[in-house]
Scaffold this motif. Structure first.
Motif, PDB file in Angstrom:
ATOM      1  N   THR A   1       5.783  -4.810  -4.800  1.00  0.00           N
ATOM      2  CA  THR A   1       6.913  -4.067  -4.242  1.00  0.00           C
ATOM      3  C   THR A   1       8.062  -3.848  -5.411  1.00  0.00           C
ATOM      4  O   THR A   1       8.006  -4.307  -6.158  1.00  0.00           O
ATOM      5  N   GLU A   2       8.969  -2.974  -4.602  1.00  0.00           N
ATOM      6  CA  GLU A   2      10.198  -2.546  -5.308  1.00  0.00           C
ATOM      7  C   GLU A   2      11.035  -3.628  -5.659  1.00  0.00           C
ATOM      8  O   GLU A   2      11.663  -3.814  -6.405  1.00  0.00           O
ATOM      9  N   GLN A   3      11.124  -4.645  -4.660  1.00  0.00           N
ATOM     10  CA  GLN A   3      11.890  -5.799  -4.761  1.00  0.00           C
ATOM     11  C   GLN A   3      11.344  -6.769  -5.645  1.00  0.00           C
ATOM     12  O   GLN A   3      12.160  -7.309  -6.759  1.00  0.00           O
ATOM     13  N   GLY A   4      10.052  -6.831  -5.988  1.00  0.00           N
ATOM     14  CA  GLY A   4       9.348  -7.456  -7.059  1.00  0.00           C
ATOM     15  C   GLY A   4       9.686  -7.028  -8.357  1.00  0.00           C
ATOM     16  O   GLY A   4       9.730  -7.713  -9.427  1.00  0.00           O
ATOM     17  N   MET A   5       9.644  -5.602  -8.473  1.00  0.00           N
ATOM     18  CA  MET A   5       9.872  -4.960  -9.675  1.00  0.00           C
ATOM     19  C   MET A   5      11.320  -5.244 -10.140  1.00  0.00           C
ATOM     20  O   MET A   5      11.622  -5.370 -11.509  1.00  0.00           O
ATOM     21  N   LYS A   6      12.279  -5.340  -9.150  1.00  0.00           N
ATOM     22  CA  LYS A   6      13.477  -5.658  -9.650  1.00  0.00           C
ATOM     23  C   LYS A   6      13.624  -7.202 -10.273  1.00  0.00           C
ATOM     24  O   LYS A   6      14.302  -7.268 -11.241  1.00  0.00           O
ATOM     25  N   ALA A   7      13.014  -7.973  -9.440  1.00  0.00           N
ATOM     26  CA  ALA A   7      13.227  -9.553 -10.301  1.00  0.00           C
ATOM     27  C   ALA A   7      12.350  -9.421 -11.630  1.00  0.00           C
ATOM     28  O   ALA A   7      12.840 -10.122 -12.238  1.00  0.00           O
ATOM     29  N   TRP A   8      11.331  -8.855 -11.884  1.00  0.00           N
ATOM     30  CA  TRP A   8      10.606  -8.686 -12.965  1.00  0.00           C
ATOM     31  C   TRP A   8      11.628  -7.861 -14.005  1.00  0.00           C
ATOM     32  O   TRP A   8      11.568  -8.583 -15.150  1.00  0.00           O
ATOM     33  N   ASP A   9      12.435  -6.863 -13.858  1.00  0.00           N
ATOM     34  CA  ASP A   9      13.405  -6.191 -14.794  1.00  0.00           C
ATOM     35  C   ASP A   9      14.460  -7.174 -15.151  1.00  0.00           C
ATOM     36  O   ASP A   9      14.631  -7.086 -16.213  1.00  0.00           O
ATOM     37  N   LEU A  10      14.663  -7.971 -14.089  1.00  0.00           N
ATOM     38  CA  LEU A  10      15.787  -8.759 -14.744  1.00  0.00           C
ATOM     39  C   LEU A  10      15.400 -10.121 -15.394  1.00  0.00           C
ATOM     40  O   LEU A  10      15.823 -10.631 -16.504  1.00  0.00           O
ATOM     41  N   THR A  11      14.137 -10.563 -15.312  1.00  0.00           N
ATOM     42  CA  THR A  11      13.660 -11.415 -15.957  1.00  0.00           C
ATOM     43  C   THR A  11      12.855 -10.971 -17.328  1.00  0.00           C
ATOM     44  O   THR A  11      12.702 -12.042 -18.422  1.00  0.00           O
ATOM     45  N   GLU A  12      12.454  -9.992 -17.514  1.00  0.00           N
ATOM     46  CA  GLU A  12      11.652  -9.471 -18.485  1.00  0.00           C
ATOM     47  C   GLU A  12      12.286  -9.888 -20.097  1.00  0.00           C
ATOM     48  O   GLU A  12      11.433 -10.048 -20.854  1.00  0.00           O
ATOM     49  N   PRO A  13      13.371  -9.703 -20.052  1.00  0.00           N
ATOM     50  CA  PRO A  13      14.060  -9.846 -21.712  1.00  0.00           C
ATOM     51  C   PRO A  13      13.658 -11.472 -22.022  1.00  0.00           C
ATOM     52  O   PRO A  13      13.713 -12.006 -23.057  1.00  0.00           O
ATOM     53  N   LYS A  14      13.354 -12.674 -21.098  1.00  0.00           N
ATOM     54  CA  LYS A  14      13.112 -13.712 -21.331  1.00  0.00           C
ATOM     55  C   LYS A  14      11.628 -14.007 -21.528  1.00  0.00           C
ATOM     56  O   LYS A  14      11.288 -15.194 -21.764  1.00  0.00           O
ATOM     57  N   LEU A  15      10.680 -12.888 -21.302  1.00  0.00           N
ATOM     58  CA  LEU A  15       9.367 -13.214 -21.274  1.00  0.00           C
ATOM     59  C   LEU A  15       8.577 -12.736 -22.441  1.00  0.00           C
ATOM     60  O   LEU A  15       8.978 -11.864 -23.176  1.00  0.00           O
ATOM     61  N   ASP A  16       7.435 -13.469 -22.749  1.00  0.00           N
ATOM     62  CA  ASP A  16       6.452 -12.919 -23.736  1.00  0.00           C
ATOM     63  C   ASP A  16       5.401 -12.431 -22.886  1.00  0.00           C
ATOM     64  O   ASP A  16       4.645 -13.210 -22.061  1.00  0.00           O
ATOM     65  N   TYR A  17       5.075 -11.236 -22.821  1.00  0.00           N
ATOM     66  CA  TYR A  17       4.129 -10.434 -21.913  1.00  0.00           C
ATOM     67  C   TYR A  17       3.491  -9.412 -22.458  1.00  0.00           C
ATOM     68  O   TYR A  17       3.873  -8.961 -23.316  1.00  0.00           O
ATOM     69  N   HIS A  18       2.224  -9.090 -21.749  1.00  0.00           N
ATOM     70  CA  HIS A  18       1.504  -7.977 -22.381  1.00  0.00           C
ATOM     71  C   HIS A  18       0.655  -7.602 -21.099  1.00  0.00           C
ATOM     72  O   HIS A  18       0.653  -8.508 -20.020  1.00  0.00           O
ATOM     73  N   ASP A  19      -0.175  -6.576 -21.248  1.00  0.00           N
ATOM     74  CA  ASP A  19      -0.996  -6.306 -19.840  1.00  0.00           C
ATOM     75  C   ASP A  19      -1.871  -7.357 -19.435  1.00  0.00           C
ATOM     76  O   ASP A  19      -2.113  -8.047 -20.498  1.00  0.00           O
ATOM     77  N   LEU A  20      -2.215  -7.305 -18.238  1.00  0.00           N
ATOM     78  CA  LEU A  20      -3.094  -8.354 -17.656  1.00  0.00           C
ATOM     79  C   LEU A  20      -4.467  -8.333 -18.630  1.00  0.00           C
ATOM     80  O   LEU A  20      -5.165  -7.325 -18.933  1.00  0.00           O
ATOM     81  N   GLU A  21      -5.004  -9.610 -18.742  1.00  0.00           N
ATOM     82  CA  GLU A  21      -5.966  -9.627 -19.911  1.00  0.00           C
ATOM     83  C   GLU A  21      -7.328  -9.144 -19.300  1.00  0.00           C
ATOM     84  O   GLU A  21      -7.972  -8.768 -19.977  1.00  0.00           O
ATOM     85  N   ASP A  22      -7.400  -9.857 -17.931  1.00  0.00           N
ATOM     86  CA  ASP A  22      -8.815  -9.695 -17.414  1.00  0.00           C
ATOM     87  C   ASP A  22      -8.521  -9.363 -15.866  1.00  0.00           C
ATOM     88  O   ASP A  22      -8.550 -10.196 -15.118  1.00  0.00           O
ATOM     89  N   LYS A  23      -8.531  -8.107 -15.766  1.00  0.00           N
ATOM     90  CA  LYS A  23      -8.359  -7.656 -14.463  1.00  0.00           C
ATOM     91  C   LYS A  23      -9.605  -7.791 -13.521  1.00  0.00           C
ATOM     92  O   LYS A  23      -9.459  -8.040 -12.196  1.00  0.00           O
ATOM     93  N   SER A  24     -10.691  -7.744 -14.022  1.00  0.00           N
ATOM     94  CA  SER A  24     -11.851  -7.886 -13.414  1.00  0.00           C
ATOM     95  C   SER A  24     -12.016  -9.388 -12.984  1.00  0.00           C
ATOM     96  O   SER A  24     -12.606  -9.696 -11.848  1.00  0.00           O
ATOM     97  N   ALA A  25     -11.436 -10.433 -13.598  1.00  0.00           N
ATOM     98  CA  ALA A  25     -11.750 -11.819 -13.220  1.00  0.00           C
ATOM     99  C   ALA A  25     -10.999 -12.227 -11.839  1.00  0.00           C
ATOM    100  O   ALA A  25     -11.442 -12.459 -10.993  1.00  0.00           O
ATOM    101  N   VAL A  26      -9.800 -11.374 -11.742  1.00  0.00           N
ATOM    102  CA  VAL A  26      -9.005 -11.445 -10.494  1.00  0.00           C
ATOM    103  C   VAL A  26      -9.795 -10.575  -9.431  1.00  0.00           C
ATOM    104  O   VAL A  26      -9.596 -11.318  -8.244  1.00  0.00           O
ATOM    105  N   GLY A  27     -10.156  -9.682  -9.588  1.00  0.00           N
ATOM    106  CA  GLY A  27     -10.950  -9.002  -8.545  1.00  0.00           C
ATOM    107  C   GLY A  27     -12.256  -9.611  -8.210  1.00  0.00           C
ATOM    108  O   GLY A  27     -12.453  -9.696  -7.186  1.00  0.00           O
ATOM    109  N   LYS A  28     -12.925 -10.199  -9.220  1.00  0.00           N
ATOM    110  CA  LYS A  28     -14.085 -10.843  -8.794  1.00  0.00           C
ATOM    111  C   LYS A  28     -13.814 -12.130  -7.898  1.00  0.00           C
ATOM    112  O   LYS A  28     -14.479 -12.334  -6.786  1.00  0.00           O
ATOM    113  N   LEU A  29     -12.753 -12.963  -8.225  1.00  0.00           N
ATOM    114  CA  LEU A  29     -12.297 -14.069  -7.462  1.00  0.00           C
ATOM    115  C   LEU A  29     -11.959 -13.617  -6.055  1.00  0.00           C
ATOM    116  O   LEU A  29     -12.120 -14.541  -5.024  1.00  0.00           O
ATOM    117  N   GLN A  30     -11.095 -12.482  -5.991  1.00  0.00           N
ATOM    118  CA  GLN A  30     -10.846 -12.039  -4.600  1.00  0.00           C
ATOM    119  C   GLN A  30     -11.936 -11.425  -3.952  1.00  0.00           C
ATOM    120  O   GLN A  30     -12.018 -11.765  -2.713  1.00  0.00           O
TER     121      GLN A  30
END
Length: 608
Positions: free
Chosen positions: A536-565
């Protein structure tokens, strides 16, 4: 014996009476033939005159020669020297000889056949009247019983038996007290404490069942009202409760609490408002419909319709104790620091029972870091949104101005979203429900009953005490348990712990938290990283505030999440007894649910 003077006065009195004298007399003595002086008055006059009983052998018969009392000549002109009896010391009046006489009425000493009466020196009634000086005053005691008319205005017992523990002079004697019994039951009949005694023969004292309602004037429970009893019958008693606490939060009369077994419990009268049923994700709420209401038409396929996804971790030393990358703690700490929230409702470990989760409102970064990590049992989080419970930790501002974040399982976030969609009064939880501005969902395939997981599965079957455990994780279908040194002591298929899982979790198709602002878990990312889904946009707002403190990159395995879902949905379709339909109405009538699950309609009327 009487004196000569008394004899002369008596003869004069008799002559006056025989001559038909009228009631006018120079001295206060009565005439039996004309004025019928009562026995009580004569007794009182005798005691006032100070005369002693006749002792000269003349037995005065009441029928032959009635004796009339007289007043002795005063030896002084001082009226204050005349002694009148206290009202309390007068003998009871007798009605014998009157038109209203009662058979067996009490007679006084002055009325008996002997004509005896009391004087200061001689007492026939058991009471010694005080003399003019007030000396020689005796108190009636238990030993005086049997002496008619015994009375004492200073120490008279209510039962007329005299004063207890008092001697004849009114002195308090030695008292004896019964020592209280120790370490024994006070049950007087020595029977079982739950067995009623003295029940009349043939009496039935058993409490009638609630089904008595249907027998009163043929009135049955209306179908349109749904009671907590229905929720209890269909969900809680059936073992399908997922301990989200939504029913506690929804109740507008605060009638639902939490029992010692960590399950919802009715604590006062249910009003039949239906809200506990309507908002239960295993009862009246069609949770898949809530996905679309919260996230839109596309929020029902795959892992939902996210804005973006990352693999991320917080770059800080405290993450050693966190779950995976510590992203949840990092986001909450950033929101607190930025003033976006005043607190976050999270889980903490119980001080009394190791690894048992309890709800906790963190209001500082230190509290967040201290409680980083995952505990695998529910806390009934939505039942802990009563702000009075946390008032001592919240800032001094109007509750309407407070802002909170909540971290929970997907079913808990479904519940809070549905509650916020309606402008109803949720009583104690109301301000807390309205204050939730950020929701973070933890990826979840199932949750566990604390006592079954820790007690039966780990301690009894695997000889692992909860005190030995430093960390737990469910990853790639495995249950992994580590000690305090980080050494793995259990690694087994999570299916081996199926008996400890909450039965209602099998019906859940929401692995990734479709209704949350942010979803966080471990599936789809490498070790020490967390998978983050922004919804959501509210989630995006929280991410933008936190992003400078994070080491991040694109989700490594989207298929793993989809399979388990997908696996989670498949299992839910197999377990659900009702149709899975995101387009159907949000609330399911109890009658429809009962038809699908075979539960009783109106369990009140069936003696539930």
């Amino acid at each position: 014996m009487g004196t000569d003077g008394e004899d002369e006065r008596r003869e004069a009195d008799q002559r006056e009476a025989s001559n038909g004298s009228s009631g006018e007399r120079s001295d206060p003595r009565g005439s039996e033939s004309s004025d019928r002086v009562s026995s009580a008055e004569r007794s009182s006059a005798d005691r006032s005159s100070g005369r002693s009983p006749r002792e000269d052998g003349e037995a005065a018969s009441r029928d032959d020669e009635p004796t009339f009392p007289s007043v002795p000549e005063s030896q002084t002109d001082d009226d204050e020297a005349v002694m009148f009896p206290e009202s309390g010391s007068a003998a009871p009046r007798s009605r014998e000889g009157t038109d209203h006489a009662r058979e067996g009425a009490v007679q006084t000493g002055a009325d008996d056949a002997s004509g005896d009466s009391c004087s200061p020196n001689t007492c026939t009634c058991g009471e010694k009247t005080a003399d003019v000086s007030g000396q020689d005053k005796r108190v009636a005691t238990d030993g005086d019983e049997g002496t008619e008319g015994s009375r004492s205005s200073s120490a008279l017992r209510a039962d007329g038996a005299g004063a207890a523990n008092v001697d004849e002079m009114g002195e308090l004697g030695d008292l004896e007290f019964t020592e209280p019994a120790e370490n024994v039951s006070q049950d007087v009949d020595n029977g079982a404490p739950d067995v009623r005694v003295g029940v009349p023969e043939g009496a039935d004292l058993d409490t009638p069942e609630y089904s008595i309602r249907s027998q009163m004037n043929d009135i049955e429970t209306p179908d349109e009202k749904t009671w907590f009893m229905e929720l209890d019958e269909a969900v809680i008693d059936e073992g399908r409760c997922i301990q989200c606490g939504t029913c506690v939060a929804a109740c507008p009369s605060d009638s639902i609490g939490v029992g010692e077994d960590d399950l919802p419990k009715l604590v006062k009268m249910c009003t039949g408002c239906s809200l506990c049923w309507d908002f239960c994700p295993r009862g009246g709420m069609r949770y898949e419909r809530q996905w679309k209401i919260t996230g839109g038409e596309d929020n029902v396929k795959g892992a939902g319709d996210p804005i973006t996804e990352f693999s991320a971790k917080v770059e800080d030393d405290w993450t050693d104790g966190a779950q995976d990358g510590g992203v949840v703690t990092g986001v909450l700490a950033t929101l607190l620091e930025a003033g976006e929230i005043d607190g976050a409702l999270i889980a903490t470990e119980s001080e009394e029972e190791a690894w048992k989760a309890e709800s906790f409102l963190a209001t500082t970064e230190e509290e967040l870091v201290e409680n980083a990590g995952t505990v695998y049992n529910q806390t009934l989080a939505l039942g802990n949104l009563d702000l009075k419970q946390w008032e001592h930790k919240l800032p001094d501002k109007d509750w309407d101005d407070l802002s909170l974040a909540i971290v929970g399982t997907p079913c808990e976030i479904e519940g809070i979203r549905a509650l916020q969609d309606f402008d109803w009064d949720y009583q104690k939880q109301n301000e807390g429900i309205r204050a939730v501005d950020y929701t973070i969902s933890l990826m979840c395939t199932k949750n566990f009953n604390y006592y079954s997981l820790m007690g039966e599965q780990l301690e009894e079957k695997r000889d692992i005490s909860p005190d030995q455990i430093g960390k737990m994780d469910v990853l790639n279908g495995k249950m992994m348990v580590y000690d305090h040194d980080g050494e793995m002591i259990v690694e087994e298929d999570v299916e081996n712990f199926h008996d400890a899982a909450l039965k209602g979790c099998d019906e859940c198709a929401d692995f990734t938290g479709f209704c949350s602002d942010i979803t966080v878990g471990s599936v789809g990312s490498s070790d020490e990283y967390s998978s983050v889904i922004i919804r959501t946009e509210q989630g995006m707002k929280a991410w933008d505030l936190t992003e400078p403190k994070l080491d991040y990159h694109d989700l490594e395995d989207k298929s793993a999440v989809g399979k388990l879902q997908g696996w989670d949905k498949k299992k839910a379709f197999e377990s659900l007894e009702r149709p899975f339909d995101p387009d159907a109405p949000r609330f399911i009538d109890y009658k429809d649910h009962a038809e699908n699950y075979g539960t009783a309609l109106n369990p009140h009327d069936q003696g539930h």
